[in-house]
Motif scaffolding. Structure first.
Motif, PDB file in Angstrom:
ATOM      1  N   GLY A  53       1.902 -10.358  46.716  1.00 55.72           N
ATOM      2  CA  GLY A  53       2.625 -10.295  45.457  1.00 55.72           C
ATOM      3  C   GLY A  53       3.895 -11.107  45.551  1.00 55.72           C
ATOM      4  N   CYS A  54       4.313 -11.691  44.426  1.00 58.80           N
ATOM      5  CA  CYS A  54       5.462 -12.597  44.428  1.00 58.80           C
ATOM      6  C   CYS A  54       6.587 -12.104  43.541  1.00 58.80           C
ATOM      7  N   THR A  55       7.795 -12.447  43.927  1.00 56.01           N
ATOM      8  CA  THR A  55       8.984 -12.310  43.089  1.00 56.01           C
ATOM      9  C   THR A  55       9.864 -13.522  43.372  1.00 56.01           C
ATOM     10  N   ASN A  56      10.915 -13.634  42.617  1.00 53.28           N
ATOM     11  CA  ASN A  56      11.849 -14.734  42.837  1.00 53.28           C
ATOM     12  C   ASN A  56      13.135 -14.278  43.487  1.00 53.28           C
ATOM     13  N   GLU A  57      13.227 -13.001  43.847  1.00 53.62           N
ATOM     14  CA  GLU A  57      14.449 -12.496  44.478  1.00 53.62           C
ATOM     15  C   GLU A  57      14.121 -11.408  45.492  1.00 53.62           C
ATOM     16  N   ILE A  58      15.107 -11.066  46.298  1.00 54.21           N
ATOM     17  CA  ILE A  58      14.965  -9.983  47.266  1.00 54.21           C
ATOM     18  C   ILE A  58      14.975  -8.666  46.493  1.00 54.21           C
ATOM     19  N   LEU A  59      14.056  -7.765  46.847  1.00 56.58           N
ATOM     20  CA  LEU A  59      13.915  -6.485  46.144  1.00 56.58           C
ATOM     21  C   LEU A  59      14.331  -5.319  47.015  1.00 56.58           C
ATOM     22  N   PRO A  61      16.210  -3.805  49.263  1.00 54.49           N
ATOM     23  CA  PRO A  61      16.132  -3.953  50.717  1.00 54.49           C
ATOM     24  C   PRO A  61      16.217  -2.645  51.498  1.00 54.49           C
ATOM     25  N   LYS A  62      16.715  -1.589  50.891  1.00 54.43           N
ATOM     26  CA  LYS A  62      16.802  -0.323  51.620  1.00 54.43           C
ATOM     27  C   LYS A  62      15.663   0.626  51.296  1.00 54.43           C
ATOM     28  N   ASP A  63      14.731   0.210  50.422  1.00 56.12           N
ATOM     29  CA  ASP A  63      13.646   1.094  50.005  1.00 56.12           C
ATOM     30  C   ASP A  63      12.373   0.286  49.810  1.00 56.12           C
ATOM     31  N   ALA A  64      11.562   0.207  50.857  1.00 52.80           N
ATOM     32  CA  ALA A  64      10.321  -0.575  50.799  1.00 52.80           C
ATOM     33  C   ALA A  64       9.370  -0.047  49.730  1.00 52.80           C
ATOM     34  N   ALA A  65       9.325   1.270  49.529  1.00 51.82           N
ATOM     35  CA  ALA A  65       8.439   1.838  48.515  1.00 51.82           C
ATOM     36  C   ALA A  65       8.854   1.371  47.117  1.00 51.82           C
ATOM     37  N   ALA A  66      10.158   1.344  46.839  1.00 47.36           N
ATOM     38  CA  ALA A  66      10.642   0.859  45.546  1.00 47.36           C
ATOM     39  C   ALA A  66      10.320  -0.623  45.389  1.00 47.36           C
ATOM     40  N   ALA A  67      10.484  -1.395  46.443  1.00 47.32           N
ATOM     41  CA  ALA A  67      10.153  -2.816  46.391  1.00 47.32           C
ATOM     42  C   ALA A  67       8.668  -3.003  46.114  1.00 47.32           C
ATOM     43  N   ALA A  68       7.816  -2.211  46.760  1.00 42.72           N
ATOM     44  CA  ALA A  68       6.370  -2.321  46.551  1.00 42.72           C
ATOM     45  C   ALA A  68       5.998  -2.027  45.102  1.00 42.72           C
ATOM     46  N   ARG A  69       6.727  -1.116  44.463  1.00 46.06           N
ATOM     47  CA  ARG A  69       6.450  -0.793  43.053  1.00 46.06           C
ATOM     48  C   ARG A  69       6.951  -1.887  42.114  1.00 46.06           C
ATOM     49  N   ARG A 105       6.297  -2.737  56.657  1.00 41.51           N
ATOM     50  CA  ARG A 105       6.600  -2.390  55.264  1.00 41.51           C
ATOM     51  C   ARG A 105       7.943  -2.928  54.792  1.00 41.51           C
ATOM     52  N   MET A 106       8.877  -3.198  55.675  1.00 40.50           N
ATOM     53  CA  MET A 106      10.169  -3.728  55.222  1.00 40.50           C
ATOM     54  C   MET A 106      10.005  -5.074  54.529  1.00 40.50           C
ATOM     55  N   LEU A 107       8.898  -5.761  54.784  1.00 45.10           N
ATOM     56  CA  LEU A 107       8.685  -7.070  54.166  1.00 45.10           C
ATOM     57  C   LEU A 107       8.382  -6.978  52.670  1.00 45.10           C
ATOM     58  N   TYR A 108       8.106  -5.767  52.156  1.00 47.16           N
ATOM     59  CA  TYR A 108       7.950  -5.633  50.700  1.00 47.16           C
ATOM     60  C   TYR A 108       9.225  -6.044  49.984  1.00 47.16           C
ATOM     61  N   SER A 109      10.350  -5.945  50.643  1.00 50.77           N
ATOM     62  CA  SER A 109      11.618  -6.362  50.047  1.00 50.77           C
ATOM     63  C   SER A 109      11.765  -7.879  50.021  1.00 50.77           C
ATOM     64  N   ARG A 110      10.894  -8.591  50.726  1.00 50.75           N
ATOM     65  CA  ARG A 110      11.019 -10.052  50.836  1.00 50.75           C
ATOM     66  C   ARG A 110       9.847 -10.788  50.196  1.00 50.75           C
ATOM     67  N   SER A 111       9.390 -10.293  49.050  1.00 54.30           N
ATOM     68  CA  SER A 111       8.304 -10.978  48.357  1.00 54.30           C
ATOM     69  C   SER A 111       8.754 -12.325  47.795  1.00 54.30           C
ATOM     70  N   ASP A 112      10.060 -12.591  47.840  1.00 54.41           N
ATOM     71  CA  ASP A 112      10.579 -13.899  47.464  1.00 54.41           C
ATOM     72  C   ASP A 112      10.257 -14.961  48.504  1.00 54.41           C
ATOM     73  N   ALA A 113       9.842 -14.548  49.690  1.00 54.40           N
ATOM     74  CA  ALA A 113       9.621 -15.486  50.795  1.00 54.40           C
ATOM     75  C   ALA A 113       8.164 -15.924  50.933  1.00 54.40           C
ATOM     76  N   HIS A 114       7.328 -15.570  49.960  1.00 56.03           N
ATOM     77  CA  HIS A 114       5.955 -16.055  49.992  1.00 56.03           C
ATOM     78  C   HIS A 114       5.948 -17.551  49.712  1.00 56.03           C
ATOM     79  N   PRO A 134      10.981 -14.310  57.124  1.00 54.40           N
ATOM     80  CA  PRO A 134      10.832 -12.877  57.357  1.00 54.40           C
ATOM     81  C   PRO A 134       9.846 -12.507  58.460  1.00 54.40           C
ATOM     82  N   LEU A 135       8.826 -13.332  58.677  1.00 57.83           N
ATOM     83  CA  LEU A 135       7.868 -13.007  59.738  1.00 57.83           C
ATOM     84  C   LEU A 135       8.487 -13.034  61.127  1.00 57.83           C
ATOM     85  N   ASP A 136       9.654 -13.615  61.245  1.00 58.60           N
ATOM     86  CA  ASP A 136      10.344 -13.627  62.538  1.00 58.60           C
ATOM     87  C   ASP A 136      10.601 -12.211  63.050  1.00 58.60           C
TER      88      ASP A 136
END
Length: 152
Positions: A53-59, A61-69, A105-114, A134-136
């Motif tokens: 899934g894609c976004t244009n910004e960081i989502l 960052p302290k709540d992966a579940a919220a970012a996933a939604r 799961r923390m990477l859900y906050s970084r969907s901007d990095a796809h 982010p894969l680092d």
């Protein structure tokens, strides 16, 4: 030559049916446990699914579940919208089996990095992540696991 440590994942391309996914997870776990009984020095760790899934910004960052939604998913395409839920199902099984894991799961906050972001009505590649980026975190998580896991 048998490896000392094997990192396992099921991957992104499993049917949309949770029952099929869990059946596959159970089959892989059973094989891992059986292999470990034959080769006691061999250890396993599981890597959870990196998000799609894609976004244009960081989502969130302290709540992966919220970012996933919040991630913009292409419904009925690639099962991206199921990854977070499936990771929760997987972690429940891994904890029961006492299998260590790399929790991505923390990477859900970084969907901007796809590799691609949402452009118009057609998203591009919203599964694979840019590297370096982010894969680092995988190397750091694995290093932490090696140092802190109580390998049985």
């Amino acid at each position: 030559v048998m490896p000392d440590i094997t990192v396992v994942t099921v991957g992104a391309h499993v049917s949309s049916e949770d029952a099929l996914y869990l059946g596959l997870v159970d089959e892989v776990l059973s094989g891992m446990i059986e292999m470990q009984s034959r080769h006691p020095r061999m250890k396993f760790a599981w890597k959870t699914q990196q998000p799609g899934g894609c976004t244009n910004e960081i989502l969130s960052p302290k709540d992966a579940a919220a970012a996933a939604r919040t991630i913009e998913y292409t419904r009925d395409k690639f099962n991206w919208d199921k990854f977070y839920h499936r990771d929760l199902l997987l972690l429940e099984r891994l904890n029961r089996a006492k299998i260590p894991y790399l929790d991505m799961r923390m990477l859900y906050s970084r969907s901007d990095a796809h590799i691609s972001s949402v452009k118009g009505s057609q998203p591009g590649d919203c599964l694979h992540l840019c590297s370096p980026g982010p894969l680092d975190v995988i190397g750091r998580l694995f290093h932490h696991l090696l140092l802190n896991e109580k390998w049985s």
